[in-house]
Design a protein around this motif. Structure first.
Motif, PDB file in Angstrom:
ATOM      1  N   ASP A  13      20.011 -14.640 -18.018  1.00  0.00           N
ATOM      2  CA  ASP A  13      20.622 -13.510 -17.335  1.00  0.00           C
ATOM      3  C   ASP A  13      20.802 -13.868 -15.868  1.00  0.00           C
ATOM      4  O   ASP A  13      19.845 -14.264 -15.194  1.00  0.00           O
ATOM      5  CB  ASP A  13      19.698 -12.287 -17.480  1.00  0.00           C
ATOM      6  CG  ASP A  13      20.303 -11.025 -16.888  1.00  0.00           C
ATOM      7  OD1 ASP A  13      21.327 -11.119 -16.171  1.00  0.00           O
ATOM      8  OD2 ASP A  13      19.753  -9.942 -17.131  1.00  0.00           O
ATOM      9  N   ARG A  14      22.010 -13.727 -15.370  1.00  0.00           N
ATOM     10  CA  ARG A  14      22.278 -14.119 -13.988  1.00  0.00           C
ATOM     11  C   ARG A  14      22.043 -12.988 -12.991  1.00  0.00           C
ATOM     12  O   ARG A  14      22.443 -13.078 -11.836  1.00  0.00           O
ATOM     13  CB  ARG A  14      23.716 -14.639 -13.860  1.00  0.00           C
ATOM     14  CG  ARG A  14      23.955 -15.897 -14.671  1.00  0.00           C
ATOM     15  CD  ARG A  14      25.303 -16.530 -14.372  1.00  0.00           C
ATOM     16  NE  ARG A  14      25.495 -17.727 -15.173  1.00  0.00           N
ATOM     17  CZ  ARG A  14      26.526 -18.570 -15.036  1.00  0.00           C
ATOM     18  NH1 ARG A  14      27.451 -18.331 -14.105  1.00  0.00           N
ATOM     19  NH2 ARG A  14      26.622 -19.636 -15.802  1.00  0.00           N
ATOM     20  N   THR A  15      21.364 -11.940 -13.432  1.00  0.00           N
ATOM     21  CA  THR A  15      21.054 -10.845 -12.513  1.00  0.00           C
ATOM     22  C   THR A  15      20.206 -11.344 -11.362  1.00  0.00           C
ATOM     23  O   THR A  15      20.444 -10.999 -10.199  1.00  0.00           O
ATOM     24  CB  THR A  15      20.320  -9.716 -13.253  1.00  0.00           C
ATOM     25  OG1 THR A  15      21.143  -9.239 -14.327  1.00  0.00           O
ATOM     26  CG2 THR A  15      20.019  -8.563 -12.304  1.00  0.00           C
ATOM     27  N   ALA A  16      19.200 -12.138 -11.682  1.00  0.00           N
ATOM     28  CA  ALA A  16      18.380 -12.749 -10.638  1.00  0.00           C
ATOM     29  C   ALA A  16      19.138 -13.919 -10.037  1.00  0.00           C
ATOM     30  O   ALA A  16      19.828 -14.657 -10.743  1.00  0.00           O
ATOM     31  CB  ALA A  16      17.051 -13.212 -11.217  1.00  0.00           C
ATOM     32  N   GLY A  17      19.008 -14.100  -8.751  1.00  0.00           N
ATOM     33  CA  GLY A  17      19.697 -15.182  -8.077  1.00  0.00           C
ATOM     34  C   GLY A  17      19.072 -16.538  -8.366  1.00  0.00           C
ATOM     35  O   GLY A  17      18.004 -16.644  -8.978  1.00  0.00           O
ATOM     36  N   SER A  18      19.752 -17.583  -7.926  1.00  0.00           N
ATOM     37  CA  SER A  18      19.254 -18.941  -8.065  1.00  0.00           C
ATOM     38  C   SER A  18      19.607 -19.692  -6.788  1.00  0.00           C
ATOM     39  O   SER A  18      20.656 -19.445  -6.186  1.00  0.00           O
ATOM     40  CB  SER A  18      19.897 -19.630  -9.269  1.00  0.00           C
ATOM     41  OG  SER A  18      19.462 -20.966  -9.401  1.00  0.00           O
ATOM     42  N   HIS A  19      18.735 -20.597  -6.349  1.00  0.00           N
ATOM     43  CA  HIS A  19      18.991 -21.278  -5.091  1.00  0.00           C
ATOM     44  C   HIS A  19      20.125 -22.295  -5.240  1.00  0.00           C
ATOM     45  O   HIS A  19      20.446 -22.762  -6.330  1.00  0.00           O
ATOM     46  CB  HIS A  19      17.716 -21.952  -4.577  1.00  0.00           C
ATOM     47  CG  HIS A  19      17.204 -23.055  -5.461  1.00  0.00           C
ATOM     48  ND1 HIS A  19      16.366 -22.828  -6.524  1.00  0.00           N
ATOM     49  CD2 HIS A  19      17.424 -24.400  -5.436  1.00  0.00           C
ATOM     50  CE1 HIS A  19      16.082 -23.966  -7.117  1.00  0.00           C
ATOM     51  NE2 HIS A  19      16.721 -24.945  -6.477  1.00  0.00           N
ATOM     52  N   GLN A  20      20.704 -22.646  -4.115  1.00  0.00           N
ATOM     53  CA  GLN A  20      21.818 -23.587  -4.073  1.00  0.00           C
ATOM     54  C   GLN A  20      21.308 -25.026  -4.045  1.00  0.00           C
ATOM     55  O   GLN A  20      20.473 -25.380  -3.224  1.00  0.00           O
ATOM     56  CB  GLN A  20      22.679 -23.330  -2.836  1.00  0.00           C
ATOM     57  CG  GLN A  20      23.298 -21.950  -2.772  1.00  0.00           C
ATOM     58  CD  GLN A  20      24.420 -21.771  -3.785  1.00  0.00           C
ATOM     59  OE1 GLN A  20      25.185 -22.685  -4.061  1.00  0.00           O
ATOM     60  NE2 GLN A  20      24.516 -20.571  -4.333  1.00  0.00           N
ATOM     61  N   ARG A  21      21.825 -25.842  -4.967  1.00  0.00           N
ATOM     62  CA  ARG A  21      21.550 -27.275  -4.971  1.00  0.00           C
ATOM     63  C   ARG A  21      22.813 -28.018  -4.543  1.00  0.00           C
ATOM     64  O   ARG A  21      23.919 -27.529  -4.696  1.00  0.00           O
ATOM     65  CB  ARG A  21      21.203 -27.780  -6.368  1.00  0.00           C
ATOM     66  CG  ARG A  21      19.912 -27.253  -6.987  1.00  0.00           C
ATOM     67  CD  ARG A  21      20.183 -26.091  -7.862  1.00  0.00           C
ATOM     68  NE  ARG A  21      19.091 -25.835  -8.808  1.00  0.00           N
ATOM     69  CZ  ARG A  21      18.841 -24.644  -9.317  1.00  0.00           C
ATOM     70  NH1 ARG A  21      19.570 -23.596  -8.972  1.00  0.00           N
ATOM     71  NH2 ARG A  21      17.858 -24.487 -10.186  1.00  0.00           N
ATOM     72  N   MET A  22      22.653 -29.222  -4.064  1.00  0.00           N
ATOM     73  CA  MET A  22      23.800 -30.091  -3.852  1.00  0.00           C
ATOM     74  C   MET A  22      24.069 -30.856  -5.134  1.00  0.00           C
ATOM     75  O   MET A  22      23.154 -31.428  -5.742  1.00  0.00           O
ATOM     76  CB  MET A  22      23.555 -31.067  -2.699  1.00  0.00           C
ATOM     77  CG  MET A  22      23.507 -30.412  -1.321  1.00  0.00           C
ATOM     78  SD  MET A  22      24.988 -29.434  -0.890  1.00  0.00           S
ATOM     79  CE  MET A  22      26.290 -30.640  -1.149  1.00  0.00           C
ATOM     80  N   MET A  23      25.344 -30.848  -5.541  1.00  0.00           N
ATOM     81  CA  MET A  23      25.799 -31.511  -6.745  1.00  0.00           C
ATOM     82  C   MET A  23      26.727 -32.662  -6.354  1.00  0.00           C
ATOM     83  O   MET A  23      27.224 -32.739  -5.225  1.00  0.00           O
ATOM     84  CB  MET A  23      26.540 -30.526  -7.642  1.00  0.00           C
ATOM     85  CG  MET A  23      25.807 -29.226  -7.911  1.00  0.00           C
ATOM     86  SD  MET A  23      24.351 -29.440  -8.952  1.00  0.00           S
ATOM     87  CE  MET A  23      25.126 -29.908 -10.515  1.00  0.00           C
TER      88      MET A  23
END
Length: 317
Positions: A149-159
């Motif tokens: 579920d994408r309701t909770a955020g996720s930190h940004q990684r470099m890809m």
């Protein structure tokens, strides 16, 4: 003899009606201390595909193919899109433009480069890897495992993903995951060393280690797994916060320039240093940047290229 100079590609804030389209400015001379916006300050390139906006532009000179390539984030916040949606379900592609003369452009083309679990694809930048004989395209993504579920955020990684033609791209992979937000990574090569600049949170929000400024690290290659810090919190004391670093070497040598975006406030601010290894960046408070200029890129130009852009009649936007 006429001098070369710099081309700055940038965008404006989302509360400007056409702010999330791309603008060009030319330096008034060989250094980036003052600028003249082209096309009367109006957009030079616009997008009507995908999210119908472009942010975070990055220009590269593809010498092997005799062309220029412009990459940008496919995003338009000013149309009513909120940041929560943008990081979870938006910006699922990047925008690519191509040109042989910096005046006439082909595009916009949408390119899917991130994996399906990416919620966003932000601030693409490309650097040539001699080891891989390909361009490495770096960008930031929040990743959400399949079924989560994408309701909770996720930190940004470099890809990162490799390409030779900016039309097809290799398998994306995580380049840098610090467990907290890292965005906008860009590089300067000096001798055998690579200096990496990023907006790196360096710790959880509201913790003593949390940073709102720029980090510079040094490594031996673009993909060195052991970059070491050189300068932490570049801009702190003269800026409230910073992201979107754009870096370039002075054509005369012995000096480097850094643009840092004080987002939501003054936009781009200019810094300079004479020794990258020391990481001492001086704020040039008297620099005259294009009004409202935000997160873009610097490209060194020849005198002929400068003259061609000054006389161009813009029809793309």
């Amino acid at each position: 003899m006429p001098e070369g100079g710099f081309l700055l590609c940038y965008f404006l804030a989302e509360d400007v009606a056409d702010g999330e389209q791309l603008r060009f400015a030319l330096s008034d001379g060989p250094t980036p201390l003052s600028w003249t916006p082209l096309n009367g300050g109006r957009p030079v390139l616009s997008s009507a595909v995908g999210e119908c906006g472009m942010r975070d532009p990055f220009l590269v000179r593809d010498e092997a193919n005799g062309k220029f390539v412009l990459l940008a984030t496919d995003l338009k916040i000013g149309s009513g899109q909120d940041w929560n949606r943008a990081t979870r379900y938006g910006s699922d592609a990047i925008i690519v433009y191509e040109s042989f003369d910096l005046v006439h452009w082909r595009g916009p083309f949408r390119r899917r480069i991130a994996p399906p679990e990416a919620g966003n694809t932000w601030a693409p930048k490309a650097f040539w890897s001699a080891e891989r004989e390909a361009w490495l395209v770096f960008w930031a993504s929040a990743l959400f495992p399949n079924g989560q579920d994408r309701t909770a955020g996720s930190h940004q990684r470099m890809m990162v993903a490799a390409t030779r033609d900016f039309g097809s791209f290799g398998e994306p992979r995580t380049y840098l995951d610090q467990g907290h937000d890292v965005i906008d990574a860009t590089f300067l090569k000096d001798g055998g060393r690579y200096y990496r600049f990023s907006a790196n949170a360096q710790g959880p929000e509201k913790s003593p280690r949390h940073s709102l400024h720029l980090l510079c690290e040094v490594g031996t290659s673009l993909e060195d797994p052991a970059f070491m810090p050189v300068a932490v919190d570049i801009g702190k004391g003269v800026m409230e916060r910073a992201e979107g670093p754009a870096v370039a070497a002075d054509p005369a040598g012995g000096r480097w320039y850094l643009l840092a975006d004080e987002f939501g406030l003054r936009g781009y601010q200019l810094f300079t240093c004479t020794d990258l290894s020391l990481g001492r960046w001086e704020h040039l408070s008297d620099a005259r940047l294009p009004p409202g200029a935000r997160h873009g890129s610097l490209l060194a130009l020849s005198a002929d290229e400068m003259a061609r852009l000054h006389s161009a009649q813009w029809t793309n936007a």
